[in-house]
Design a protein around this motif. Sequence first.
Motif, short mmCIF file in Angstrom:
data_model
loop_
_atom_site.label_atom_id
_atom_site.label_comp_id
_atom_site.label_asym_id
_atom_site.label_seq_id
_atom_site.Cartn_x
_atom_site.Cartn_y
_atom_site.Cartn_z
N ILE A 175 -8.03 -3.71 2.11
CA ILE A 175 -8.09 -2.89 3.32
C ILE A 175 -9.40 -3.12 4.06
CG2 ILE A 175 -8.11 -0.52 4.18
CD1 ILE A 175 -6.39 0.21 1.72
N ASP A 176 -10.51 -3.16 3.32
CA ASP A 176 -11.81 -3.40 3.96
C ASP A 176 -11.83 -4.74 4.69
OD1 ASP A 176 -12.76 -0.97 3.07
OD2 ASP A 176 -13.70 -1.80 1.27
N ASP A 177 -11.30 -5.77 4.05
CA ASP A 177 -11.24 -7.09 4.67
C ASP A 177 -10.31 -7.08 5.88
OD1 ASP A 177 -12.14 -9.73 4.69
OD2 ASP A 177 -10.38 -10.46 3.63
N TYR B 269 -6.10 -5.51 11.66
CA TYR B 269 -5.30 -4.34 12.04
C TYR B 269 -5.07 -4.31 13.55
CZ TYR B 269 -4.03 0.53 12.89
OH TYR B 269 -3.40 1.67 13.32
N ASN B 270 -6.13 -4.47 14.31
CA ASN B 270 -6.00 -4.42 15.77
C ASN B 270 -5.10 -5.54 16.29
OD1 ASN B 270 -7.68 -2.15 16.20
ND2 ASN B 270 -9.50 -3.42 16.04
N LEU C 283 0.80 -1.23 0.00
CA LEU C 283 0.00 0.00 0.00
C LEU C 283 0.84 1.28 0.00
CD1 LEU C 283 -2.49 -1.18 2.77
CD2 LEU C 283 -2.90 -1.21 0.31
N LYS C 284 2.15 1.15 -0.01
CA LYS C 284 3.03 2.29 0.25
C LYS C 284 2.81 3.46 -0.71
CE LYS C 284 6.60 3.17 3.09
NZ LYS C 284 6.61 2.88 4.53
N GLN C 285 2.60 3.16 -1.98
CA GLN C 285 2.52 4.22 -2.98
C GLN C 285 1.10 4.76 -3.18
OE1 GLN C 285 5.35 5.37 -4.19
NE2 GLN C 285 6.47 3.78 -3.06
N GLU C 286 0.16 4.30 -2.37
CA GLU C 286 -1.23 4.68 -2.54
C GLU C 286 -1.68 5.63 -1.44
OE1 GLU C 286 -2.86 3.96 -5.20
OE2 GLU C 286 -1.38 2.58 -6.01
N HIS C 287 -2.73 6.39 -1.75
CA HIS C 287 -3.36 7.28 -0.77
C HIS C 287 -4.80 6.80 -0.57
CE1 HIS C 287 -5.22 10.88 1.00
NE2 HIS C 287 -3.99 11.17 1.41
N PRO C 288 -5.30 6.76 0.67
CA PRO C 288 -6.66 6.26 0.91
C PRO C 288 -7.72 6.92 0.04
CG PRO C 288 -5.51 6.56 2.99
CD PRO C 288 -4.62 7.10 1.94
N GLN C 289 -7.63 8.23 -0.13
CA GLN C 289 -8.65 8.93 -0.90
C GLN C 289 -8.63 8.50 -2.37
OE1 GLN C 289 -8.46 13.16 -0.42
NE2 GLN C 289 -10.45 13.52 -1.35
N LYS C 290 -7.44 8.29 -2.93
CA LYS C 290 -7.33 7.87 -4.33
C LYS C 290 -7.88 6.45 -4.51
CE LYS C 290 -3.39 10.80 -5.54
NZ LYS C 290 -1.98 10.81 -6.02
N LEU C 291 -7.65 5.59 -3.52
CA LEU C 291 -8.19 4.23 -3.60
C LEU C 291 -9.71 4.26 -3.62
CD1 LEU C 291 -5.85 2.25 -1.16
CD2 LEU C 291 -5.81 2.27 -3.64
N MET C 292 -10.29 5.12 -2.78
CA MET C 292 -11.76 5.21 -2.75
C MET C 292 -12.31 5.79 -4.04
SD MET C 292 -12.39 6.42 1.17
CE MET C 292 -11.79 5.41 2.51
N GLU C 293 -11.62 6.76 -4.61
CA GLU C 293 -12.06 7.32 -5.88
C GLU C 293 -11.98 6.27 -6.99
OE1 GLU C 293 -9.55 10.64 -6.49
OE2 GLU C 293 -10.54 11.92 -4.99
N ALA C 294 -10.90 5.47 -6.99
CA ALA C 294 -10.78 4.41 -8.00
C ALA C 294 -11.88 3.37 -7.83
CB ALA C 294 -9.40 3.75 -7.89
#
Length: 564
Positions: free
Chosen positions: A320-322, A329-330, A204-215
């Motif tokens: 990420i959702d999964d 994550y926790n 996930l290093k090169q990605e931004h959360p907002q861009k993933l949601m837009e995609a």
Amino acid sequence: MVKGEKLYQPGPDCHECIKDLQRFLRREQNSETKDVFKQLGSWNTLEKQLLPLLISQRENKKLSYDICVLLVMMTMPPDSHSRDVQLQISYLQNFKEGFLKEGIMTALACLIAEPLSQEGMRNEDEDRLIDLILGLFKNLLLIPDPLPTQSSINYHKTHMHSDLVVQLHKQQILQILVVLAENIAEAENERWTFLLMEIFCLILKQEHPQKLMEAFENHKNEELRKQEKQTQNSSQDKPRSQLGNLLDAEKKKKRIMSQNLRSNLSATYVIEEGGKRSVSRRVDGAPVDLGKKKSRRKEKSEPPPRAVTSNAQVIMKELIDDFLKHGCYNNLMASAKEKLDRPEQSKFYLSDKQNYMWMIKFFTAYVRHEWESRRKRLGQVAFLDLSSVRQTFSVESLKEIVEEAHIIIDENKNQGALPNVFGALKELLALVEALDRSGDADNREISRKIQHHIFYYNVFLDTLVEVSKSYQPSKHPFSYLGDVVEAIDIVLSLMTSFAVDGRKFIRQKKKRTSTGNSVKSPTKKKRMPKASNVKLKGKNQVENQVENQDENQDENGQDKDEIS
């Protein structure tokens, strides 16, 4: 020959030759020239010999294990002190491209799923095999893609990271990693805490959360448009000729055959029993043909690079959702925190702590952006669920991150770690602000309590001032300065909100020397009071606090608290 297809067969000395290559590479670990590695790269040994051998000899456990050892050694990042680093990177990029071919990830999925799917305790050999394959995934994700150039010869290599993510998804390896992270608290799995964390960071290093949601939203909209178009065309279609119907039937048959082929290549799946998920191998008896090559015609029909990148972003969003939904994550962050807090924490690499901070930064930002997206759809009031990041969204985490930044600035060491540390702090503060403006009473109360904690802790505001002065263009990226400005803006916004509501907070008084001169709080860690012990103070309580301020002095005349 197997069913008309070529299958790589080992010679009598194959196993010994692989062990010899391991010894040669091990001897030149500290070499500057890396002659053996370069020669193997120029011969395309990995692509032409080792990977086909791994596919055909997957059932040979000893040979497969030694092949994996050699693959890990050949894909290690180049040493900074060695010569011809760019040449070594070009060979590594060729290796990465080789792993994207048909059947390679299927073989690796089979190898890692077999020990993970067994009931009871695993033996040491099985754990070492899992170590090797996870390390191999990490090495492949570390290999950088070449930058785009005007030439189109190697353009397909510029998106190999996206292609690798797609392959990991198709062979259900990403699902295996998620299940492993979900069960990381088990004694036999905790050894892979930092390795799994690094793998997720690299994906996930090169990605931004907002861009993933837009995609993801664009992907959903595109699918809806396709469905509407198909429905419209089907309703308006004229009667087809007999030849057209035959062509449609042939296309449908080929599509079903390709789907069945992909199903047969899937070597593992995840089962859920009693609320607990685990990895299992295929039990339906479907044949797995690992020696089959991909036709050139099929390679030409692959989607363009932009479509592959978009597919990878959709896969990352689902990953990420999964990851958050099943508590991975926790669990992973709790295991990492427990290891970092041990007395022997010095044995861990600095990169492990930086990956820990990056995970806080990324997933906290993801939860906030997901809430903001949902808030736009539902209206002004939307509950912000913090259960998926409860392990790191706490006063204690905020305090530890502030202290970490304070120590880095005071000691003037590891300045490269400061952007990740402060980025995590900024995202936590942004989530506190989101809670404050969510419109939900419970969210707002949580935000107020956390604000009382952090504003009471005097090192917090002092560190913000120090960090704002610490920016050095030669050591820090420009994005770090943006995080600093944004964090200060968030703090000022929270303070303004307090003033509008007519509330005040208590701030810890700085220590004073015998001469009366105030000194900065030391970097020694201080224990913060628990959230349940901090109460919001109304106007009358503050006035009583001011009247009794003299009673709050200790024997040395030092003020315990001050009203801000």
